[in-house]
Scaffold this motif. Structure first.
Motif, PDB file in Angstrom:
ATOM      1  N   LEU A  71      39.237  43.801  39.515  1.00 27.86           N
ATOM      2  CA  LEU A  71      40.082  43.954  40.704  1.00 27.86           C
ATOM      3  C   LEU A  71      41.101  42.813  40.805  1.00 27.86           C
ATOM      4  CD1 LEU A  71      40.661  45.414  43.448  1.00 27.86           C
ATOM      5  CD2 LEU A  71      39.046  43.790  44.448  1.00 27.86           C
ATOM      6  N   PHE A  72      40.620  41.569  40.748  1.00 27.53           N
ATOM      7  CA  PHE A  72      41.525  40.431  40.873  1.00 27.53           C
ATOM      8  C   PHE A  72      42.482  40.316  39.685  1.00 27.53           C
ATOM      9  CE2 PHE A  72      38.131  38.675  43.752  1.00 27.53           C
ATOM     10  CZ  PHE A  72      38.905  38.708  44.903  1.00 27.53           C
ATOM     11  N   ASP A  73      42.017  40.688  38.498  1.00 28.44           N
ATOM     12  CA  ASP A  73      42.870  40.606  37.309  1.00 28.44           C
ATOM     13  C   ASP A  73      43.993  41.643  37.367  1.00 28.44           C
ATOM     14  OD1 ASP A  73      43.763  39.756  34.788  1.00 28.44           O
ATOM     15  OD2 ASP A  73      42.505  41.226  33.759  1.00 28.44           O
ATOM     16  N   ILE A  74      43.712  42.815  37.877  1.00 29.76           N
ATOM     17  CA  ILE A  74      44.732  43.866  37.960  1.00 29.76           C
ATOM     18  C   ILE A  74      45.646  43.646  39.164  1.00 29.76           C
ATOM     19  CG2 ILE A  74      45.067  46.345  38.359  1.00 29.76           C
ATOM     20  CD1 ILE A  74      42.387  46.709  36.725  1.00 29.76           C
ATOM     21  N   TRP A  75      45.070  43.320  40.303  1.00 32.96           N
ATOM     22  CA  TRP A  75      45.803  43.151  41.553  1.00 32.96           C
ATOM     23  C   TRP A  75      46.679  41.896  41.521  1.00 32.96           C
ATOM     24  CZ3 TRP A  75      42.969  41.150  46.435  1.00 32.96           C
ATOM     25  CH2 TRP A  75      43.822  41.133  47.540  1.00 32.96           C
ATOM     26  N   LYS A  76      46.188  40.824  40.952  1.00 32.64           N
ATOM     27  CA  LYS A  76      46.860  39.534  40.816  1.00 32.64           C
ATOM     28  C   LYS A  76      47.345  38.951  42.154  1.00 32.64           C
ATOM     29  CE  LYS A  76      48.191  40.188  36.045  1.00 32.64           C
ATOM     30  NZ  LYS A  76      46.881  39.819  35.562  1.00 32.64           N
ATOM     31  N   PRO A  77      46.412  38.769  43.098  1.00 24.43           N
ATOM     32  CA  PRO A  77      46.815  38.184  44.378  1.00 24.43           C
ATOM     33  C   PRO A  77      47.081  36.681  44.261  1.00 24.43           C
ATOM     34  CG  PRO A  77      44.443  38.379  44.308  1.00 24.43           C
ATOM     35  CD  PRO A  77      44.973  39.011  43.036  1.00 24.43           C
ATOM     36  N   SER A  78      47.930  36.181  45.112  1.00 28.13           N
ATOM     37  CA  SER A  78      48.090  34.744  45.327  1.00 28.13           C
ATOM     38  C   SER A  78      48.252  33.928  44.051  1.00 28.13           C
ATOM     39  CB  SER A  78      46.890  34.261  46.166  1.00 28.13           C
ATOM     40  OG  SER A  78      46.926  32.896  46.419  1.00 28.13           O
ATOM     41  N   LEU A  79      47.340  33.012  43.831  1.00 27.59           N
ATOM     42  CA  LEU A  79      47.421  32.101  42.688  1.00 27.59           C
ATOM     43  C   LEU A  79      47.302  32.813  41.345  1.00 27.59           C
ATOM     44  CD1 LEU A  79      45.179  29.190  44.047  1.00 27.59           C
ATOM     45  CD2 LEU A  79      47.672  29.260  43.924  1.00 27.59           C
TER      46      LEU A  79
END
Length: 169
Positions: free
Chosen positions: A121-129
């Motif tokens: 999720l974080f790798d695809i979405w790439k939020p913030s930092l």
């Protein structure tokens, strides 16, 4: 050297699997992480993660040497060693928790599942930092965005474990 960099960067050619090579790289990282955890606990997986980060940075630099900075070529999809590093960081709480409880890490399988899903999720979405690191457009950015996504996912795993076990209610 380029052949060795390719083996490292593609995580033994897993990065050539289609579709979604990043997901394949993350999926391939999980059983290797489990084996390292069972062989040497959290200390071994932490050490192995540092080694993967260093080797991954080198491999990414070699494989993208001729790429134009800021283009899609700076992060070719077949390079998945960055996903391996990030996925392992996302699973650190599982290895540490298993070691602290003195149990086989497979007993913490919901943590493996949560770490995998949250990291993707974080790798695809790439939020913030995560997105900021990705926009660097260089080999450091290729590795760093996944390391940060792994840290975010690891925090999520700890929060979910706390909720599941009633510590955060």
């Amino acid at each position: 050297m380029k052949d060795i960099a390719e083996i490292v960067g593609t995580f033994a050619r897993v990065g050539y699997l289609k579709p979604a090579p990043g997901t394949w790289g993350s999926a391939a990282a999980v059983p290797v992480f489990w084996a390292l955890t069972e062989a040497g606990g959290f200390g071994l997986v932490a050490f192995a993660t540092v080694v993967v980060c260093i080797a991954g940075l080198w491999a990414t630099q070699v494989m993208t040497k001729d790429a134009t900075e800021g283009t899609e070529e700076h992060d070719p999809s077949e390079i998945v060693i960055d996903e391996v590093a990030g996925q392992w960081i996302a699973l650190w709480p599982v290895a540490l928790g298993a070691q602290m409880m003195g149990v086989e890490s497979a007993r913490l399988w919901p943590g493996y599942l949560a770490g995998f899903i949250l990291f993707r999720l974080f790798d695809i979405w790439k939020p913030s930092l995560v997105g900021k690191a990705d926009r660097r457009g260089d080999a450091v950015g290729v590795m760093l965005d996944d390391v940060i996504a792994g840290i975010f996912a690891a925090i999520g795993v700890v929060i979910l474990a706390g909720l599941a076990h009633g510590f955060l209610m």
